[in-house]
Design a protein around this motif. Structure first.
Motif, short mmCIF file in Angstrom:
data_model
loop_
_atom_site.label_atom_id
_atom_site.label_comp_id
_atom_site.label_asym_id
_atom_site.label_seq_id
_atom_site.Cartn_x
_atom_site.Cartn_y
_atom_site.Cartn_z
N TRP A 199 59.93 58.08 32.86
CA TRP A 199 58.49 58.04 32.60
C TRP A 199 57.98 56.60 32.55
N LEU A 200 58.73 55.72 31.87
CA LEU A 200 58.32 54.31 31.80
C LEU A 200 58.20 53.71 33.20
N LYS A 201 59.17 53.96 34.06
CA LYS A 201 59.14 53.42 35.42
C LYS A 201 57.99 54.02 36.23
N ARG A 202 57.78 55.32 36.10
CA ARG A 202 56.71 55.98 36.87
C ARG A 202 55.35 55.46 36.46
N ASN A 203 55.20 55.10 35.18
CA ASN A 203 53.93 54.52 34.73
C ASN A 203 53.65 53.18 35.38
N LYS A 204 54.67 52.56 35.92
CA LYS A 204 54.50 51.29 36.65
C LYS A 204 54.45 51.53 38.15
N GLY A 205 54.44 52.81 38.55
CA GLY A 205 54.41 53.15 39.97
C GLY A 205 55.74 52.95 40.66
N GLU A 206 56.81 52.99 39.91
CA GLU A 206 58.15 52.75 40.46
C GLU A 206 59.05 53.94 40.17
N GLU A 207 60.11 54.05 40.94
CA GLU A 207 61.14 55.05 40.68
C GLU A 207 62.30 54.38 39.94
N LEU A 208 62.96 55.14 39.11
CA LEU A 208 64.11 54.64 38.36
C LEU A 208 65.38 54.87 39.17
N SER A 209 66.04 53.79 39.54
CA SER A 209 67.28 53.91 40.31
C SER A 209 68.40 54.43 39.41
N PRO A 210 69.40 55.07 40.00
CA PRO A 210 70.54 55.54 39.20
C PRO A 210 71.24 54.41 38.45
N ILE A 211 71.35 53.25 39.08
CA ILE A 211 72.01 52.12 38.41
C ILE A 211 71.18 51.64 37.22
N LYS A 212 69.88 51.50 37.41
CA LYS A 212 69.03 51.03 36.31
C LYS A 212 69.01 52.05 35.17
N LEU A 213 69.05 53.33 35.51
CA LEU A 213 69.11 54.37 34.47
C LEU A 213 70.40 54.23 33.66
N GLN A 214 71.53 54.16 34.34
CA GLN A 214 72.80 54.11 33.63
C GLN A 214 72.97 52.82 32.83
N LYS A 215 72.63 51.70 33.45
CA LYS A 215 72.78 50.43 32.73
C LYS A 215 71.72 50.31 31.62
N GLY A 216 70.54 50.88 31.87
CA GLY A 216 69.52 50.90 30.82
C GLY A 216 70.02 51.64 29.60
N LEU A 217 70.60 52.81 29.81
CA LEU A 217 71.15 53.58 28.68
C LEU A 217 72.26 52.80 27.97
N TYR A 218 73.12 52.19 28.75
CA TYR A 218 74.25 51.44 28.21
C TYR A 218 73.77 50.28 27.32
N PHE A 219 72.88 49.47 27.86
CA PHE A 219 72.42 48.31 27.09
C PHE A 219 71.55 48.73 25.90
N LEU A 220 70.74 49.75 26.06
CA LEU A 220 69.97 50.27 24.92
C LEU A 220 70.92 50.71 23.80
N TYR A 221 71.93 51.47 24.17
CA TYR A 221 72.90 51.97 23.19
C TYR A 221 73.61 50.80 22.49
N ALA A 222 74.11 49.87 23.28
CA ALA A 222 74.88 48.75 22.74
C ALA A 222 74.04 47.87 21.82
N ASP A 237 85.26 52.86 24.52
CA ASP A 237 85.26 53.00 23.07
C ASP A 237 83.92 52.50 22.52
N ASN A 238 83.10 53.41 21.99
CA ASN A 238 81.77 53.04 21.49
C ASN A 238 81.83 52.07 20.32
N ASP A 239 82.80 52.25 19.42
CA ASP A 239 82.91 51.32 18.29
C ASP A 239 83.23 49.91 18.78
N TYR A 240 84.13 49.81 19.74
CA TYR A 240 84.49 48.52 20.32
C TYR A 240 83.27 47.89 21.00
N LEU A 241 82.53 48.72 21.74
CA LEU A 241 81.31 48.26 22.41
C LEU A 241 80.30 47.70 21.41
#
Length: 170
Positions: free
Chosen positions: A22-45, A154-158
């Motif tokens: 939704w955030l990407k579409r509001n900017k008129g862009e599509e969310l790539s699979p890489i940006k989705l996965q790395k976005g989730l990863y860095f948000l989580y970490a 390992d999420n704790d290690y991350l």
């Protein structure tokens, strides 16, 4: 001894994934699979690291109300960390407009977490997909799992790794 980062997740990972679409579409862009996965990863970490630091303060005050941004099982794939279920749902276009709108409403119910996602994803979105891949490859949590042919990071290690990074940036 490091206390494992445990607690209840604020969101379902698919709500966060749909919100990023939704955030990407509001900017008129599509969310790539890489940006989705790395976005989730860095948000989580980063969420885990920032709130792990806060958790140490809460523990000293006698509180143990810890949360993760979402439950995650990151796997160490060639191009970095991936949540398998999110990968296949995204690939199959399972994130339809109706479910995206419902997820946006779910995310909005926690203004503090929403603000964190908005601000952090703005930074994540400002760099290229393969810069994100390169950054994830610098992480020992991913490297250790990938090098040792372990499926799951390992999420704790991350989170412990990102606690150090957050403190270094202060």
């Amino acid at each position: 001894m490091q206390t494992p980062f445990t607690g209840q997740a604020i969101y379902n990972v698919h709500d966060v994934a749909r919100y990023l679409h939704w955030l990407k579409r509001n900017k008129g862009e599509e969310l790539s699979p890489i940006k989705l996965q790395k976005g989730l990863y860095f948000l989580y970490a980063f969420y885990g690291a920032i709130y792990d630091v806060d958790a140490k303060e809460m523990e000293s005050e006698g509180s143990n109300n810890l949360s993760t941004l979402f439950d995650a099982e990151f796997e160490a794939w060639q191009y970095g960390p991936v949540i398998r279920d999110v990968y296949f749902r995204n690939k199959d276009n399972s994130y339809d407009e109706l479910s995206i709108r419902a997820s946006v409403e779910t995310i909005r119910q926690n203004p503090e977490a929403k603000a964190f996602i908005d601000e952090m994803f703005e930074e994540i979105n400002s760099v290229s997909d393969f810069t994100l891949v390169d950054k994830s490859h610098e992480d020992q949590a991913w490297y250790k799992a990938f090098k040792n042919n372990q499926d799951v990071i390992d999420n704790d290690y991350l989170i412990r790794e990102y606690v150090v990074k957050v403190k270094e940036d202060e």
